[in-house]
Design a protein around this motif. Structure first.
Motif, PDB file in Angstrom:
ATOM      1  N   GLY A   8       0.818  -1.209   0.000  1.00 50.76           N
ATOM      2  CA  GLY A   8       0.000   0.000   0.000  1.00 50.76           C
ATOM      3  C   GLY A   8       0.851   1.258   0.000  1.00 50.76           C
ATOM      4  O   GLY A   8       2.065   1.214   0.202  1.00 50.76           O
ATOM      5  N   HIS A   9       0.188   2.399  -0.247  1.00 53.14           N
ATOM      6  CA  HIS A   9       0.953   3.628  -0.448  1.00 53.14           C
ATOM      7  C   HIS A   9       1.536   4.216   0.830  1.00 53.14           C
ATOM      8  O   HIS A   9       2.638   4.732   0.814  1.00 53.14           O
ATOM      9  CB  HIS A   9       0.113   4.677  -1.195  1.00 53.14           C
ATOM     10  CG  HIS A   9      -0.993   5.275  -0.424  1.00 53.14           C
ATOM     11  ND1 HIS A   9      -2.176   4.616  -0.183  1.00 53.14           N
ATOM     12  CD2 HIS A   9      -1.103   6.473   0.176  1.00 53.14           C
ATOM     13  CE1 HIS A   9      -2.969   5.388   0.529  1.00 53.14           C
ATOM     14  NE2 HIS A   9      -2.345   6.514   0.759  1.00 53.14           N
ATOM     15  N   ARG A  10       0.846   4.157   1.945  1.00 54.86           N
ATOM     16  CA  ARG A  10       1.393   4.738   3.176  1.00 54.86           C
ATOM     17  C   ARG A  10       2.581   3.952   3.717  1.00 54.86           C
ATOM     18  O   ARG A  10       3.633   4.534   4.006  1.00 54.86           O
ATOM     19  CB  ARG A  10       0.294   4.881   4.212  1.00 54.86           C
ATOM     20  CG  ARG A  10      -0.643   6.011   3.891  1.00 54.86           C
ATOM     21  CD  ARG A  10      -1.608   6.289   5.022  1.00 54.86           C
ATOM     22  NE  ARG A  10      -2.457   7.393   4.674  1.00 54.86           N
ATOM     23  CZ  ARG A  10      -3.764   7.295   4.470  1.00 54.86           C
ATOM     24  NH1 ARG A  10      -4.361   6.121   4.596  1.00 54.86           N
ATOM     25  NH2 ARG A  10      -4.472   8.347   4.158  1.00 54.86           N
ATOM     26  N   PRO A  11       2.458   2.632   3.886  1.00 51.74           N
ATOM     27  CA  PRO A  11       3.642   1.881   4.326  1.00 51.74           C
ATOM     28  C   PRO A  11       4.789   1.935   3.311  1.00 51.74           C
ATOM     29  O   PRO A  11       5.953   1.899   3.689  1.00 51.74           O
ATOM     30  CB  PRO A  11       3.129   0.448   4.494  1.00 51.74           C
ATOM     31  CG  PRO A  11       1.656   0.556   4.618  1.00 51.74           C
ATOM     32  CD  PRO A  11       1.266   1.769   3.850  1.00 51.74           C
ATOM     33  N   ALA A  12       4.450   2.035   2.017  1.00 50.51           N
ATOM     34  CA  ALA A  12       5.502   2.122   1.002  1.00 50.51           C
ATOM     35  C   ALA A  12       6.288   3.417   1.153  1.00 50.51           C
ATOM     36  O   ALA A  12       7.512   3.428   0.989  1.00 50.51           O
ATOM     37  CB  ALA A  12       4.902   2.029  -0.402  1.00 50.51           C
ATOM     38  N   ALA A  13       5.615   4.511   1.473  1.00 49.08           N
ATOM     39  CA  ALA A  13       6.316   5.783   1.688  1.00 49.08           C
ATOM     40  C   ALA A  13       7.250   5.681   2.895  1.00 49.08           C
ATOM     41  O   ALA A  13       8.369   6.189   2.865  1.00 49.08           O
ATOM     42  CB  ALA A  13       5.313   6.914   1.877  1.00 49.08           C
ATOM     43  N   ALA A  14       6.800   5.000   3.943  1.00 50.56           N
ATOM     44  CA  ALA A  14       7.661   4.810   5.116  1.00 50.56           C
ATOM     45  C   ALA A  14       8.865   3.927   4.772  1.00 50.56           C
ATOM     46  O   ALA A  14       9.982   4.191   5.209  1.00 50.56           O
ATOM     47  CB  ALA A  14       6.859   4.200   6.265  1.00 50.56           C
ATOM     48  N   ALA A  15       8.631   2.884   3.984  1.00 50.35           N
ATOM     49  CA  ALA A  15       9.736   2.008   3.572  1.00 50.35           C
ATOM     50  C   ALA A  15      10.738   2.768   2.710  1.00 50.35           C
ATOM     51  O   ALA A  15      11.952   2.588   2.855  1.00 50.35           O
ATOM     52  CB  ALA A  15       9.191   0.797   2.820  1.00 50.35           C
ATOM     53  N   LEU A  16      10.242   3.628   1.837  1.00 49.88           N
ATOM     54  CA  LEU A  16      11.134   4.440   1.016  1.00 49.88           C
ATOM     55  C   LEU A  16      11.958   5.377   1.882  1.00 49.88           C
ATOM     56  O   LEU A  16      13.154   5.549   1.649  1.00 49.88           O
ATOM     57  CB  LEU A  16      10.326   5.253   0.002  1.00 49.88           C
ATOM     58  CG  LEU A  16      10.432   4.821  -1.441  1.00 49.88           C
ATOM     59  CD1 LEU A  16       9.962   3.401  -1.623  1.00 49.88           C
ATOM     60  CD2 LEU A  16       9.674   5.761  -2.322  1.00 49.88           C
ATOM     61  N   ALA A  17      11.333   5.989   2.877  1.00 55.46           N
ATOM     62  CA  ALA A  17      12.054   6.919   3.748  1.00 55.46           C
ATOM     63  C   ALA A  17      13.119   6.200   4.565  1.00 55.46           C
ATOM     64  O   ALA A  17      14.165   6.777   4.881  1.00 55.46           O
ATOM     65  CB  ALA A  17      11.077   7.633   4.669  1.00 55.46           C
ATOM     66  N   ALA A  18      12.892   4.933   4.874  1.00 57.02           N
ATOM     67  CA  ALA A  18      13.870   4.172   5.648  1.00 57.02           C
ATOM     68  C   ALA A  18      15.041   3.693   4.797  1.00 57.02           C
ATOM     69  O   ALA A  18      16.125   3.421   5.324  1.00 57.02           O
ATOM     70  CB  ALA A  18      13.192   2.973   6.307  1.00 57.02           C
ATOM     71  N   THR A  19      14.850   3.609   3.496  1.00 57.71           N
ATOM     72  CA  THR A  19      15.876   3.064   2.606  1.00 57.71           C
ATOM     73  C   THR A  19      17.207   3.808   2.670  1.00 57.71           C
ATOM     74  O   THR A  19      18.249   3.183   2.870  1.00 57.71           O
ATOM     75  CB  THR A  19      15.362   2.987   1.157  1.00 57.71           C
ATOM     76  OG1 THR A  19      14.219   2.137   1.138  1.00 57.71           O
ATOM     77  CG2 THR A  19      16.413   2.454   0.217  1.00 57.71           C
ATOM     78  N   PRO A  20      17.241   5.142   2.492  1.00 54.69           N
ATOM     79  CA  PRO A  20      18.560   5.795   2.526  1.00 54.69           C
ATOM     80  C   PRO A  20      19.209   5.726   3.902  1.00 54.69           C
ATOM     81  O   PRO A  20      20.435   5.642   4.002  1.00 54.69           O
ATOM     82  CB  PRO A  20      18.274   7.241   2.118  1.00 54.69           C
ATOM     83  CG  PRO A  20      16.837   7.442   2.377  1.00 54.69           C
ATOM     84  CD  PRO A  20      16.185   6.102   2.197  1.00 54.69           C
ATOM     85  N   LEU A  21      18.401   5.724   4.955  1.00 55.67           N
ATOM     86  CA  LEU A  21      18.973   5.623   6.304  1.00 55.67           C
ATOM     87  C   LEU A  21      19.555   4.240   6.551  1.00 55.67           C
ATOM     88  O   LEU A  21      20.629   4.106   7.136  1.00 55.67           O
ATOM     89  CB  LEU A  21      17.921   5.980   7.346  1.00 55.67           C
ATOM     90  CG  LEU A  21      17.366   7.395   7.238  1.00 55.67           C
ATOM     91  CD1 LEU A  21      16.253   7.618   8.245  1.00 55.67           C
ATOM     92  CD2 LEU A  21      18.471   8.419   7.407  1.00 55.67           C
ATOM     93  N   LEU A  22      18.845   3.224   6.089  1.00 50.86           N
ATOM     94  CA  LEU A  22      19.357   1.855   6.214  1.00 50.86           C
ATOM     95  C   LEU A  22      20.639   1.688   5.403  1.00 50.86           C
ATOM     96  O   LEU A  22      21.610   1.104   5.881  1.00 50.86           O
ATOM     97  CB  LEU A  22      18.300   0.849   5.753  1.00 50.86           C
ATOM     98  CG  LEU A  22      18.708  -0.612   5.797  1.00 50.86           C
ATOM     99  CD1 LEU A  22      18.854  -1.074   7.236  1.00 50.86           C
ATOM    100  CD2 LEU A  22      17.697  -1.465   5.073  1.00 50.86           C
TER     101      LEU A  22
END
Length: 188
Positions: free
Chosen positions: A121-135
């Motif tokens: 879904g779009h909301r969890p996907a946005a959170a996953a995207l935001a976590a990507t560069p930090l990870l």
């Protein structure tokens, strides 16, 4: 589309303005490398795209007269192509390799958005995207300070590994978005 165009232009302007400004992120594995503020800004077009993709009910879209999933993928790929064009023009105008990194990372995050959105879904996907560069910044470095192959946002502009990863993300994301199955329709 006008909003996405403005976000893309703003992303490049802010990314080039930040230049080589670094964001201090501790390394959880290996040695900390250089994580630029411009790496985080490149998330914006993908997050705005996800906001637009979350506009309606997937069951309704599955029976729509137009192939909305195809239009969504076309919009994302057009945005990635426009970002690549902007990066190439900025590089040709003398903005340096950072312009190419911005373009590559924008395309990579758009591909990742297309890949993850149909699954969660779009909301969890946005959170996953935001976590990507930090990870990536926290765990994506070898002990000698070079980025690991899977941490594509951290690679320099001339990295064939990052270009391959971004291309695979775009292709896989487009295929996943086009081939996703609509949710089952509840029985009356």
């Amino acid at each position: 589309m006008p909003v996405l165009t403005a976000v893309l232009a703003g992303t490049f302007a802010v990314g080039l303005l930040f230049g080589n400004g670094e964001l201090p992120v501790p390394a959880l594995h290996g040695q900390a490398g250089h994580f630029l503020l411009a790496h985080v800004v490149t998330l914006l077009p993908a997050v705005f795209l996800l906001y637009g993709l979350g506009r309606g009910d997937l069951r309704t879209e599955a029976v729509a007269g137009r192939f909305l999933r195809g239009l969504d993928v076309g919009l994302a790929l057009t945005l990635a192509a426009a970002g690549t064009t902007c990066g190439g023009l900025a590089y040709a105008a003398g903005q340096g390799a950072l312009a190419l990194v911005l373009a590559r990372n924008i395309a990579g995050y758009l591909g990742l958005a297309l890949l993850v959105h149909p699954l969660i879904g779009h909301r969890p996907a946005a959170a996953a995207l935001a976590a990507t560069p930090l990870l990536c910044s926290a765990t994506g470095w070898y002990p000698n300070g070079r980025p690991r192959p899977w941490a594509w946002p951290l690679h320099p502009a001339d990295s064939p590994t990052a270009l391959t990863a971004v291309t695979l993300l775009l292709l896989t994301g487009a295929a996943c978005a086009l081939l996703r199955r609509p949710p089952p329709t509840p029985a009356p």
